[in-house]
Motif scaffolding. Structure first.
Motif, PDB file in Angstrom:
ATOM      1  N   CYS A  82     -32.426  20.539 103.947  1.00  0.00           N
ATOM      2  CA  CYS A  82     -33.271  21.687 103.569  1.00  0.00           C
ATOM      3  C   CYS A  82     -32.854  22.938 104.331  1.00  0.00           C
ATOM      4  O   CYS A  82     -32.716  24.018 103.749  1.00  0.00           O
TER       5      CYS A  82
ATOM      6  N   ILE B 207     -34.012  26.100 102.352  1.00  0.00           N
ATOM      7  CA  ILE B 207     -35.295  25.710 101.767  1.00  0.00           C
ATOM      8  C   ILE B 207     -36.276  25.480 102.907  1.00  0.00           C
ATOM      9  O   ILE B 207     -36.115  24.538 103.694  1.00  0.00           O
TER      10      ILE B 207
ATOM     11  N   ALA C  34     -37.888  24.056  94.874  1.00  0.00           N
ATOM     12  CA  ALA C  34     -37.492  25.324  95.491  1.00  0.00           C
ATOM     13  C   ALA C  34     -37.696  26.464  94.494  1.00  0.00           C
ATOM     14  O   ALA C  34     -37.288  26.378  93.335  1.00  0.00           O
TER      15      ALA C  34
ATOM     16  N   GLN D  25     -35.383  20.007  96.256  1.00  0.00           N
ATOM     17  CA  GLN D  25     -34.572  21.027  95.581  1.00  0.00           C
ATOM     18  C   GLN D  25     -35.226  21.460  94.274  1.00  0.00           C
ATOM     19  O   GLN D  25     -35.207  22.637  93.906  1.00  0.00           O
TER      20      GLN D  25
END
Length: 213
Positions: free
Chosen positions: A149, A154, A112, A109
């Motif tokens: 994800c 992501i 990202a 995260q």
């Protein structure tokens, strides 16, 4: 995708390893020489560069952004305590590959939206080739993280790493990872070149199965 990570102390050993895996079709090598003097790392990288170029193999280096820039290597892999990815991007420019290490979904995260090319996620299981090993993920860990994800949108290419053996390839690829990184299992093989070719074939088959499900 198969990434080979060097694991040796001598220049001759590393060069021999890379010759063997590229002969087997490996298209991605990460030069990793933890704790080696900078001049030794530069010398090995200079010797590996034409070997990799001859077989159209990507050559990246672990940690040393300055060496990647100086020798115009294909990129760099950054551990969690290495240079920040955006600082590395500013130094290297837009073309070179930047990979980063992650051990949790929260790590991913944090990456990202950054200008990075792939994530090395692990460890899959215990490996003696790395000090200060993070908690082991296992298959369920990869499955959970890849699902998280996808749910968060992501989609950074993710490479599984850490103690992976040939028998693990199919189940790991099924979790959604893009590829694997190997070191010891290729080096320890009786015939590293043949083992590399075998792994690449297994990877292709596993990816085809996942895509055709």
């Amino acid at each position: 995708m198969l990434q080979f990570i060097t694991n040796a102390t001598s220049r001759d050993e590393i060069v021999a390893q890379v010759r063997q895996v590229t002969a087997g079709g490996c298209g991605w090598v990460q030069l990793r020489m933890k704790d080696a003097p900078r001049e030794d790392i530069v010398a090995v990288a200079q010797e590996l560069k034409p070997i990799c170029a001859e077989s159209e193999c990507i050559l990246i280096i672990d940690d040393h952004v300055d060496i990647a820039r100086e020798l115009e290597l294909d990129g760099v892999h950054l551990g969690k305590t290495d240079m920040a990815p955006m600082q590395a991007r500013a130094m290297l420019g837009g073309k070179p590959i930047i990979g980063v290490t992650a051990n949790t979904f929260e790590d991913i995260q944090g990456y990202a939206g950054m200008d990075i090319d792939y994530i090395g996620l692990g460890p899959f299981r215990f490996t003696s080739t790395k000090k200060n090993l993070s908690p082991i993920l296992g298959l369920e860990g990869y499955r959970t993280i890849m699902q998280q994800c996808a749910a968060e949108g992501i989609f950074i290419p993710t490479v599984a790493i850490g103690g992976i053996e040939t028998a693990d390839i199919d189940s790991l690829i099924a979790t959604g990872v893009s590829g694997i990184a190997l070191s010891g299992s290729l080096i320890r093989a009786n015939d590293t070149t043949a083992e590399t070719a075998k792994v690449i074939s297994l990877l292709h088959d596993a990816i085809d199965r996942r895509l055709n499900q």
